[in-house]
Design a protein around this motif. Structure first.
Motif, mmCIF file in Angstrom:
data_model
loop_
_atom_site.group_PDB
_atom_site.id
_atom_site.type_symbol
_atom_site.label_atom_id
_atom_site.label_comp_id
_atom_site.label_asym_id
_atom_site.label_seq_id
_atom_site.Cartn_x
_atom_site.Cartn_y
_atom_site.Cartn_z
ATOM 1 N N ALA A 294 37.419 -16.306 -28.219
ATOM 2 C CA ALA A 294 37.437 -15.776 -26.922
ATOM 3 C C ALA A 294 37.140 -14.390 -26.941
ATOM 4 O O ALA A 294 36.448 -13.784 -26.037
ATOM 5 C CB ALA A 294 38.327 -16.109 -26.330
ATOM 6 N N ALA A 295 38.026 -13.490 -27.627
ATOM 7 C CA ALA A 295 37.778 -12.130 -27.707
ATOM 8 C C ALA A 295 36.198 -11.813 -28.130
ATOM 9 O O ALA A 295 35.456 -10.700 -27.695
ATOM 10 C CB ALA A 295 38.774 -11.318 -28.711
ATOM 11 N N VAL A 296 35.732 -12.499 -29.180
ATOM 12 C CA VAL A 296 34.342 -12.069 -29.645
ATOM 13 C C VAL A 296 33.423 -12.409 -28.582
ATOM 14 O O VAL A 296 32.434 -11.812 -28.299
ATOM 15 C CB VAL A 296 33.920 -13.160 -31.033
ATOM 16 N N LEU A 297 33.618 -13.677 -27.960
ATOM 17 C CA LEU A 297 32.548 -14.080 -26.722
ATOM 18 C C LEU A 297 32.556 -13.017 -25.762
ATOM 19 O O LEU A 297 31.644 -12.667 -25.026
ATOM 20 C CB LEU A 297 32.890 -15.315 -26.376
ATOM 21 N N LEU A 298 33.906 -12.374 -25.132
ATOM 22 C CA LEU A 298 34.163 -11.668 -24.262
ATOM 23 C C LEU A 298 33.415 -10.315 -24.763
ATOM 24 O O LEU A 298 32.622 -9.562 -23.916
ATOM 25 C CB LEU A 298 35.544 -11.513 -23.933
ATOM 26 N N GLY A 299 33.425 -9.969 -26.130
ATOM 27 C CA GLY A 299 33.151 -8.597 -26.479
ATOM 28 C C GLY A 299 31.418 -8.434 -26.359
ATOM 29 O O GLY A 299 31.021 -7.534 -26.238
ATOM 30 N N ILE A 300 30.844 -9.862 -26.401
ATOM 31 C CA ILE A 300 29.425 -9.792 -25.858
ATOM 32 C C ILE A 300 28.966 -9.071 -24.715
ATOM 33 O O ILE A 300 27.993 -8.268 -24.485
ATOM 34 C CB ILE A 300 28.778 -11.189 -26.262
ATOM 35 N N PHE A 301 29.913 -9.556 -23.658
ATOM 36 C CA PHE A 301 29.708 -8.809 -22.500
ATOM 37 C C PHE A 301 30.345 -7.592 -22.084
ATOM 38 O O PHE A 301 29.831 -6.707 -21.320
ATOM 39 C CB PHE A 301 29.941 -10.082 -21.264
ATOM 40 N N THR A 302 31.460 -7.239 -22.842
ATOM 41 C CA THR A 302 32.163 -6.239 -22.352
ATOM 42 C C THR A 302 31.763 -4.996 -23.295
ATOM 43 O O THR A 302 31.949 -3.868 -22.962
ATOM 44 C CB THR A 302 33.555 -6.334 -22.496
ATOM 45 N N LEU A 303 31.183 -5.290 -24.590
ATOM 46 C CA LEU A 303 30.929 -4.140 -25.507
ATOM 47 C C LEU A 303 29.600 -3.981 -25.735
ATOM 48 O O LEU A 303 28.886 -3.128 -25.467
ATOM 49 C CB LEU A 303 31.762 -4.406 -26.950
ATOM 50 N N LEU A 304 28.847 -5.213 -26.219
ATOM 51 C CA LEU A 304 27.508 -5.157 -26.305
ATOM 52 C C LEU A 304 26.509 -5.037 -25.679
ATOM 53 O O LEU A 304 25.584 -4.355 -25.580
ATOM 54 C CB LEU A 304 27.197 -6.288 -27.654
ATOM 55 N N ARG A 305 26.622 -5.735 -24.452
ATOM 56 C CA ARG A 305 25.597 -5.779 -23.368
ATOM 57 C C ARG A 305 25.520 -4.496 -22.776
ATOM 58 O O ARG A 305 24.378 -3.852 -22.543
ATOM 59 C CB ARG A 305 25.814 -6.765 -22.131
ATOM 60 N N PRO A 306 26.677 -3.820 -22.417
ATOM 61 C CA PRO A 306 26.821 -2.280 -21.943
ATOM 62 C C PRO A 306 26.186 -1.316 -22.918
ATOM 63 O O PRO A 306 25.362 -0.556 -22.274
ATOM 64 C CB PRO A 306 28.291 -1.853 -21.518
ATOM 65 N N ALA A 307 26.231 -1.697 -24.189
ATOM 66 C CA ALA A 307 25.817 -0.772 -25.155
ATOM 67 C C ALA A 307 24.199 -1.227 -25.176
ATOM 68 O O ALA A 307 23.253 -0.200 -26.118
ATOM 69 C CB ALA A 307 26.392 -0.943 -26.286
ATOM 70 N N GLY A 308 23.615 -1.943 -24.460
ATOM 71 C CA GLY A 308 21.891 -2.321 -24.742
ATOM 72 C C GLY A 308 21.777 -3.011 -25.884
ATOM 73 O O GLY A 308 20.605 -3.225 -26.104
ATOM 74 N N PHE A 309 22.691 -3.864 -26.458
ATOM 75 C CA PHE A 309 22.334 -5.103 -27.335
ATOM 76 C C PHE A 309 21.738 -6.198 -26.792
ATOM 77 O O PHE A 309 21.963 -6.718 -25.814
ATOM 78 C CB PHE A 309 23.638 -5.558 -28.005
ATOM 79 N N GLY A 310 20.348 -6.411 -27.603
ATOM 80 C CA GLY A 310 19.643 -7.882 -27.166
ATOM 81 C C GLY A 310 20.157 -8.726 -28.017
ATOM 82 O O GLY A 310 21.066 -8.773 -28.753
ATOM 83 N N LYS A 311 19.582 -10.161 -27.739
ATOM 84 C CA LYS A 311 19.981 -11.269 -28.429
ATOM 85 C C LYS A 311 19.914 -11.130 -29.982
ATOM 86 O O LYS A 311 20.799 -11.551 -30.880
ATOM 87 C CB LYS A 311 19.307 -12.430 -27.768
ATOM 88 N N GLU A 312 18.766 -10.625 -30.589
ATOM 89 C CA GLU A 312 18.400 -10.600 -31.883
ATOM 90 C C GLU A 312 19.383 -9.530 -32.571
ATOM 91 O O GLU A 312 19.885 -9.591 -33.595
ATOM 92 C CB GLU A 312 16.779 -10.270 -32.321
ATOM 93 N N ARG A 313 19.630 -8.557 -32.062
ATOM 94 C CA ARG A 313 20.472 -7.586 -32.576
ATOM 95 C C ARG A 313 21.983 -8.064 -32.555
ATOM 96 O O ARG A 313 22.749 -7.680 -33.509
ATOM 97 C CB ARG A 313 20.474 -6.189 -31.669
ATOM 98 N N VAL A 314 22.255 -8.591 -31.550
ATOM 99 C CA VAL A 314 23.817 -9.485 -31.601
ATOM 100 C C VAL A 314 23.922 -10.393 -32.867
ATOM 101 O O VAL A 314 24.658 -10.184 -33.362
ATOM 102 C CB VAL A 314 23.610 -10.329 -30.193
ATOM 103 N N SER A 315 22.776 -11.043 -32.933
ATOM 104 C CA SER A 315 22.724 -12.314 -34.218
ATOM 105 C C SER A 315 22.991 -11.278 -35.569
ATOM 106 O O SER A 315 23.601 -11.491 -36.573
ATOM 107 C CB SER A 315 21.511 -13.041 -34.280
#
Length: 465
Positions: A294-315
């Motif tokens: 749950a923390a990892v999934l939340l981190g996609i929205f609270t950490l990565l998205r604000p920092a400008g990460f796209g789908k490929e960069r997340v992978s």
């Protein structure tokens, strides 16, 4: 080696795979440990290979059939990796998210700005104790150690001065304070009151963690002066980020597993009905795997998205986060294999048999038995379960306070001197980039300080309760 799912299962009585006597088993234990230490220190063999060979040597000296020794080792390795492997992987991904998004930078910079050099060890032990209350030891390690390494590097602090308090906070909570599985099993075995044990556990834990954490770290830093290992330090996030995640959002993401697991523990205590729908929901949501996921999934929205990460960069981030932990997983798994070989050859039962004739006070006997089993098997929960079962009859005439102290004496003994047969030993060694000798001088001695100090405070409390 997740204590609940792996070590509790390993503690269940099994038929030994050898008929060796106590003397032969004792020699086998010493020989197995000597082989491991010699291969690592003298021949510089990788710890995974050394633990594998040491397990085979242990079985050979104990006179066990080789095929059964292999089964024990692979079973222990498999259950250990099954229990802790996914947790370490999810923790590594979360750590990579924190690092690459700039969230870890935000946490570290805030800590460095608000805590001075002298107060940093105290701040670290406080954070570790709070986080360690509901978390398994390994989960706390994978969440905290990246922060410890970054604080040590950027604040120019001694790694041991910062790291030892964090480890002490996590370890003390694991051994002494419910709802960790060891204390809960002991509470059930001696029919102690959970609330009283929790209160006395916190009372013992506070001075213990102070002595073993900030105070002992002064000496540990002198004995072992090493820099934070570059390969394990999350690098400072790129300045090209859209923006850093806020301190609040980052903190919520880190604490989400803590909140979920603590909620599960509270619901288990209040409801206390395995068939209750609410409790069953929280048992799932508050499990370590789901909490970290749950923390990892939340981190996609609270950490990565604000920092400008796209789908490929997340992978790509997830893939890079998993790469550094392959060696750690193998070493931790092999440590679990060695532990299971010890148990299946009958070493734990040997210690119990020998200790039955000891004539000492109940609290001291409980501590000594737990110490002996801990040294032999490397498992804190195996030591707790076995010692609690042995001394349970002594609790019949005890008061509520005395039975609670009996639980704490067992818990204190179960933490004594972690060494090469403990997967936690290898986890700490690899994360901090230490040699075997350096790990003994720091982590192993710290565990011994915790055990002795906590045991002493339990005995002192027994004089007034």
């Amino acid at each position: 080696m997740t204590r609940l799912s792996v070590e509790t299962l390993a503690a269940e009585p099994v038929e030994p795979i050898t008929s060796a006597g106590h003397a032969q088993l004792g020699i086998a234990v010493l020989a197995g440990i000597a082989v491991i230490v010699l291969l690592i220190t003298r021949f510089k063999l990788h710890a995974f290979l050394a633990l594998t060979i040491g397990s085979l040597a242990l079985g050979a000296f104990a006179g066990a059939p080789l095929d059964e020794v292999l089964t024990s080792f692979t079973t222990g390795l498999g259950t250990t990796v099954a229990g802790v492997g996914v947790l370490i992987a999810l923790g590594a991904i979360l750590g990579k998210m924190l690092a690459d998004s700039g969230g870890a930078d935000e946490i570290v910079d805030t800590m460095l700005a608000r805590a001075g050099g002298r107060s940093m060890p105290w701040a670290m032990v406080l954070i570790a104790s709070v986080i360690g209350l509901p978390l398994f030891f390994e989960v706390g390690v994978v969440l905290l150690i990246p922060v410890v390494l970054m604080v040590a590097q950027r604040g120019n602090h001694s790694l041991m001065r910062i790291g030892i308090p964090a480890l002490a906070g996590l370890s003390v909570m694991h051994g002494l304070v419910p709802p960790h599985p060891g204390p809960l099993v002991a509470i059930d075995a001696v029919e102690a009151d959970l609330g009283v044990t929790l209160a006395l556990g916190v009372l013992v834990a506070v001075p213990t963690v102070i002595v073993a954490g900030p105070l002992f770290s002064r000496y540990a830093a002198r004995w072992v002066d090493v820099p934070a290992p570059e390969r394990m330090i999350p690098q400072r996030a790129s300045e090209e980020l859209a923006r850093r995640p806020g301190f609040g959002a980052t903190l919520i993401t880190i604490l989400l597993p803590v909140i979920l697991m603590l909620s599960k523990a509270l619901v288990d205590i209040v409801v206390d009905d395995p068939e209750n729908t609410t409790q069953r929901v929280f048992d799932v949501v508050g499990s370590p795997l789901i909490a970290l996921l749950a923390a990892v999934l939340l981190g996609i929205f609270t950490l990565l998205r604000p920092a400008g990460f796209g789908k490929e960069r997340v992978s790509g981030l997830v893939e890079k986060g998993l790469a550094p932990i392959a060696g750690i997983l193998l070493i931790v798994g092999a440590g679990g294999g060695f532990k299971q070989t010890l148990i299946d050859t009958g070493v734990g039962q040997m210690i119990l048999d020998i200790s039955e004739d000891w004539s000492v006070p109940a609290l001291l006997l409980a501590w000594l038995i737990a110490v002996a089993i801990r040294l032999a098997t490397g498992s804190a929960t195996v030591a707790t379960v076995s010692a609690a079962g042995l001394v349970a009859p002594l609790a019949a005439g005890m008061s509520t306070g005395e039975t609670a102290l009996l639980v704490l004496a067992i818990g204190a003994g179960s933490l004594f001197f972690s060494h090469v047969n403990d997967a936690g030993f290898w986890l700490v060694k690899e994360y901090f980039g230490l040699s075997v000798g350096q790990t003994v001088k720091t982590w192993s001695v710290m565990e011994t300080v915790i055990s002795v100090v906590a045991g002493a405070f339990v005995l002192l409390l027994s004089l007034v309760i």
